[in-house]
Structure formats: C-alpha cells, structure tokens
Write a protein that holds these residues in place. Structure first.
Motif: not given
Length: 662
Positions: A144-151
C-alpha cells in the motif's frame, strides 16, 4: 586468553611501569624523553615497514562476489584483553598521559589491523561521505503506497488496514506466549475493558517495582509520573468521547535517551551532556508519535554516548536482560529493548549507529527494525554520528514495528541531513503465508558461520524452514573485505562522535565521564584526516560490492549477533568494561546497515542452550522496507509457536482484564 592479548597486557603493563618510574622525579624526565624519542623512531620505522606491505585493493568493479570467489574471509582480529574496575582505571590513567598516549594508540591501531586494512592502504575509489541511495524499482510484495500529504495518524490507519486481516488468525494461533500488541491495547480501550489511565497506573507501579527489586532492572534514565498521567488522562477522555486519534492513542511508547522528548533532558547516557545541550522541543519522530496519541512514558537507559555494545552504564545502572537478569541486554539502545521484552511497552524508539537497535533486540528476544538512511527524520536526535546513525524501532511483534514505522516515517523540512527526494513510503499487506512470494536470500557461508554453535544451528534451521515451507531460495555468495568495512565504520563513527563533541570535551571535567567512555573518546580522537578519507573510500567500494549482490538476490541473511547475551560481571558495574572481543562478535553482522545506510530487520528465531534469545537478520536493498517487514512477518509466523515468556514480564493487559472480571 589468546597469546596476542597476553602480549598486549605485557606491553601495557611494562609501559605503565616505565612511565611511573621515570615520571616519579623531575631528574628522571630527560632520560625518559630520550626513551620516548627512540621509541617513536622505532615506530616510524615500523610505519615504513607497514607502508611497504600495505594492502592494495583491486577496483570494485573487478571484485568477484560469486560463491567460487578466491576472496579470503578475514575474521575480526581483536587484540585487547577485557578490562574493568581497577584495571580500566589504570588503563585510562595511562592512556591519558600526553607523552605516552600517541604511542599506545599507535600500538592499538596497529595490533587491531586498522593500519593494515584502512590507514595505509592503496585504494582507487573516491570517498563517499553520506550513504544516500537513489531510488530504483525492484520487486516488492503487495504493498500500500502512502500519499505524501497524509498525517501520522492517517499513516497509522493505513498500517492497521494492512494487518487487520490477520487478527482472526492470531486469536487462533497455538502459541504459548506472545507480546500484547498495539492493536490489543486499542481494542481493549475501544471495548472499555480498560482505559489508558489504568494502563498508566499499572506501568508506573511496575517501574517502581523494577527499581525496588533485589536486582534493579535500570530500564529508564528519566520517567515523569505526572507527565505520564497527564497524557493518559487526555487519552482516556478521547476514548470516552469516541474520538481516539489513532490505534496508537493511549499506547505506552518509550524513547531512547538519545532522542529529544519533552519534558525530559537528553543525556545520551551521560551525566553532563544535557548541561551543555538543552532539550527545547520534541524530535520529529516524537512529534509524529504525539500526533497519534501515543503515551510517551520516559527516556530509556543506554550505553554512555552510544560508545559500546553491552548496555552497561556506570551512571544510571546496567540494564538487565528480562530473560536472565544476570546477562547484558546489548547496546546501545539497551533500555528500549528491555522495556519491550519485559512487556512494559509494545514498542520503543532507539537509534542505530552500529547495530544499536538490532543487537539489543536480538539479545532480548524482540523485533528490531532500522529503515534506510534518511527514511526517518533525524532532527532532534543527538548528532553523535551524522552519516551512520538512524532512528529505529524495537517492538514485540513485526506488526507493531510496522505501525510505529508508519507513524514516524516521512521527511520533515527540519531534517538538514537529507537533501534529495525519497520514494513514497510503502507498507506491505501482510497476507497469509500461503500467498508469500518467493524470496532469494544471499548467504556468505563463512561469515554466516562465524558465530557460536547454538546461533549457527538455530539460524540454519530457520533458513531450512523458510526454504521448506515457503520455497525460498538461499544462494551462496562472497562478501569481500568485511573486516575492512567494520574497521572503516568504527573509524567513521568515532571521528563523527569526536567532531560532534569537540567543543564540549575541551571544557569537560573528565571525572563526569565513565571510564570505558573515556577510553572510547581517546581512541576516537586518534584518527586523522587521511584515515577518515580512506574509510570513506572503503564505503564507496562496499556500496558497489553490495549492489552486485543485490543484483542477484533480494536480501542478505545473517545471524544478528555472533554471541548471545553474556554475563554482567560485578567489576563492570561502577566503571563499565572494555570487552572488545565480545563487542566485535556482537557487531559482526551489523555494519552494512549503518555504514551503507541499508535497511535491516532482526526477528527472534529461537534460543541457545541457556534459554537466551537468538535473532536472524535480513539486510535489504535501499528503500525496501516493505519487503523486509514482509519477510520478517513470514519468519515470525514460523517461529512464534516456540516463543518463550521472559522471566521478568509485566502482563498489564491480562492483569487489568482479570481485575475487571473479578
């Protein structure tokens, strides 16, 4: 005792006696100076002889890493006796005599092959100062690739979704012991079986008990009861409102005393560093945990300045191994490993500069995970080793390592060490073992076998099981110049530590420094610019050599340590100890992870005949954290049925659940 060690002792004692004799009166000082002058003339002659026989490294692109390579495995040639108590004090006194210090340090460097393998070598490669890796696509498990703007809390949510499918399986596992996990705490809070306030009360009572027992466990350097209760009360209110911040909300997490965490001073295991460097804010990784609601329960004990592998600290006590309180925990993240092993926290933060997360994790029977250099922000961490030190995670399970890693990963602008863009954070979907993709493991047999019989047997059995159950392939390779890399790393970490502390050491009262740390600082200060440059050339070579191996295999597999936890001897409690033979065995498989900035993980796979834990390590390609966590989970699934409860274990959730039903 080896003949070389006896020779070293004889040389040291003889020089001490000579120095005492000649320094006893001013009238004798002139002949003594003549003696030293002649000695250094001999040293110059020896140096010329060494130069004439120096090692010439062939270009890295010509190095053969195949199993049939003619490269010779060089074992660690440590020539130094164990010293503690009066002996280490005498050695420090001798070592700090200005007139003799250069000569003794010269002998130490020569006898331990630093001159031969680093100082006077001929090497073609240019220096490589920082282990920054470009991103290259490579085979990964389902992720699962995490978006860079996630807290941070959103990243934790993504991590829990990766492991939620396992929970029904875990409940039915036929195992005799497992650590309570972060999700166990979260479910207990959500179901109102208990709350963070009650857990905090239990934690505080357990710490008090550990400090007042016959043998003090020495888990923490600082622990603020009021601050813990404040955090726990706030978390409890959030659960009562049905608004927890994340699965980490209310979960106790400990922090190594090398990482800034308010309201505590950051001591680095010393009695003085916090006086000259104030802690005014949380480190980036701590900030991210706070945003997830974690209860930060204090600063864990550590080896002074991280300058050792035993975890014995003469200022704050020797952290005891929960599996046997008479044994070391390993260092330098000794307290962080011990609190997780003993059940006080499901996870803790450490800093890994030379195996300082993975060594104590293996010796204490927990998971130790060190990401790629630059993956986790280093801002707010003591700048003791800029290019080899990395924040890591110690956890009771691989799943908990994944959750904490998801919370602390990603760069913040405040980290000035890293200037390049990194690939997005990826989290593995921890599917059932039947869907496990094939993994190719690189194994250098001579290196793999350079450990105690129990460790070799246990780790070999684990590899056989991985091959039998999952069909993984083990391929034999050669990893050249391992001992040269170890010495180059030691020279690098020592030089960086000395440079970081230089402005303080000039004004420091050395009586505030532990005796073993004083020896380390003296040796660190003996390295010159040419040696440092050669060490960075060796780093460049090993970069290229390891790339060749990773072109053929997914990971490198090794035992985590060459020995299991050894006995804490009484003479070391107040002075620390110099035990470079055991230290070399503990760091034997650590160096590539730090010197080359590679990710690595250790997983418990069994026990020696004395019941002490044994770890198996996997070293991955740059940015392959998802693959490593996936592999570690597969190993854990195979070995979990055999896990044993430590002799010192605080079963907080069970106790609280029993209280509720009573």
């Amino acid at each position: 005792m080896p003949i070389q060690s006896c020779t070293f002792i004889a040389q040291s004692c003889w020089l001490v006696l000579v120095s005492c004799f000649f320094c006893s009166s001013s009238a004798s000082s002139y002949p003594f100076l003549l003696f030293i002058n002649r000695t250094f003339s001999i040293s110059k002659l020896i140096r010329r002889m060494v130069m004439s026989k120096r090692v010439v490294y062939k270009p890295a692109d010509q190095v053969d890493v195949s199993f049939t390579s003619d490269e010779v495995y060089v074992e660690a040639n440590v020539k130094a006796p164990r010293m503690a108590g009066f002996l280490v004090k005498l050695f420090v006194w001798f070592l700090e005599l200005r007139i003799l210090k250069p000569f003794l340090l010269y002998i130490l460097k020569r006898e331990n092959q630093i001159h031969k393998l680093v100082s006077f070598v001929e090497i073609e490669e240019a220096p490589l100062y920082v282990p920054l890796h470009p991103y290259e696509e490579h085979k990964e498990p389902e992720t699962k690739h995490l978006e860079s703007d996630l807290s941070p809390s959103e990243q934790v949510q993504q991590a829990t979704e990766c492991i939620n499918s396992l929970e029904s399986v875990r409940e039915n596992e036929n195992i005799s012991f497992r650590h309570w996990t972060i999700l166990d705490y979260s479910r207990a809070y959500l179901s109102r079986e208990t709350n963070p306030k009650k857990v905090a009360d239990q934690f505080i009572a357990s710490i008090s008990k550990s400090c007042n027992s016959a043998i003090r466990m020495s888990f923490f350097i600082s622990c603020d009861v009021e601050d813990i209760l404040r955090q726990a009360n706030e978390s409890t209110l959030r659960y009562e409102r049905g608004e927890p911040l994340s699965a980490l909300d209310g979960v106790p997490i400990a922090v190594k005393d090398e990482i800034d965490c308010m309201p505590y001073p950051t001591t680095g295991g010393t009695k003085w560093l916090h006086k000259v460097r104030s802690c005014t804010d949380d480190a980036d990784c701590v900030k991210r945990l706070r945003l997830c609601g974690a209860i930060l329960v204090g600063k864990t004990n550590m080896h002074e300045l991280g300058a050792g592998t035993s975890g014995i600290n003469p200022h704050y006590g020797s952290t005891r191994n929960p599996y046997d309180v008479n044994k070391i925990t390993g260092g330098s993240s000794s307290g962080s490993a011990a609190v997780v092993s003993a059940g006080l926290c499901p996870a803790a933060l450490g800093v890994d500069g030379g195996g300082s997360v993975r060594i104590p994790a293996a010796l204490c029977g927990v998971v130790g995970f060190k990401p790629t250099f630059g993956r986790v922000s280093h801002a707010g961490v003591l700048p003791l080793n800029w290019t080899v030190g990395m924040v890591g995670v110690l956890a009771g399970t691989v799943e908990d390592a994944l959750i904490v890693y998801s919370a602390i990963s990603a760069q913040l602008p405040s980290d000035q060490r890293v200037t390049q863009m990194h690939p997005r954070v990826s989290l593995p979907l921890l599917n059932l073992p039947s869907s496990m993709p094939k993994v190719k493991l690189a194994k250098y047999d001579k290196w793999f076998s350079d450990c105690t019989y129990d460790i070799k047997l246990c780790c070999s059995n684990a590899l056989n099981q991985l091959q039998k159950i999952y069909g993984w392939e083990t391929m034999e390779v050669t990893i050249p110049e391992i001992e040269a890399m170890r010495l180059a790393h030691y020279l690098t970490i020592g030089s960086e530590c000395t440079s970081a502390l230089a402005c303080h050491l000039e004004k420091l009262n050395m009586n505030e420094v532990g005796w073993d740390a004083r020896v380390a600082l003296s040796i660190y200060g003996a390295f010159d610019g040419k040696e440092y440059l050669n060490a960075q050339r060796i780093r460049n070579r090993q970069f290229q050599i390891h790339q060749k191996i990773f072109d053929q295999a997914d990971v490198i597999v090794t035992p985590t340590t060459g020995v299991t936890a050894y006995t804490i001897q009484d003479d070391a409690l107040k002075t620390g100890e110099l035990d470079y033979i055991n230290a070399a065995a503990l760091v034997r498989y650590m160096i590539a992870g730090n010197f080359l900035g590679l990710p690595a993980v250790t997983v418990p796979v069994g026990y020696d005949k004395g019941g002490l834990p044994i770890g198996l390590q996997f070293i991955g390609k740059p940015w392959s954290e998802a693959s490593l966590i996936y592999i570690a989970y597969a190993v854990q699934a195979l070995c979990a049925a055999e896990y044993r409860k430590p002799r010192v274990f605080y079963d907080h959730l069970s106790d609280l659940k029993r209280d509720k039903t009573a």
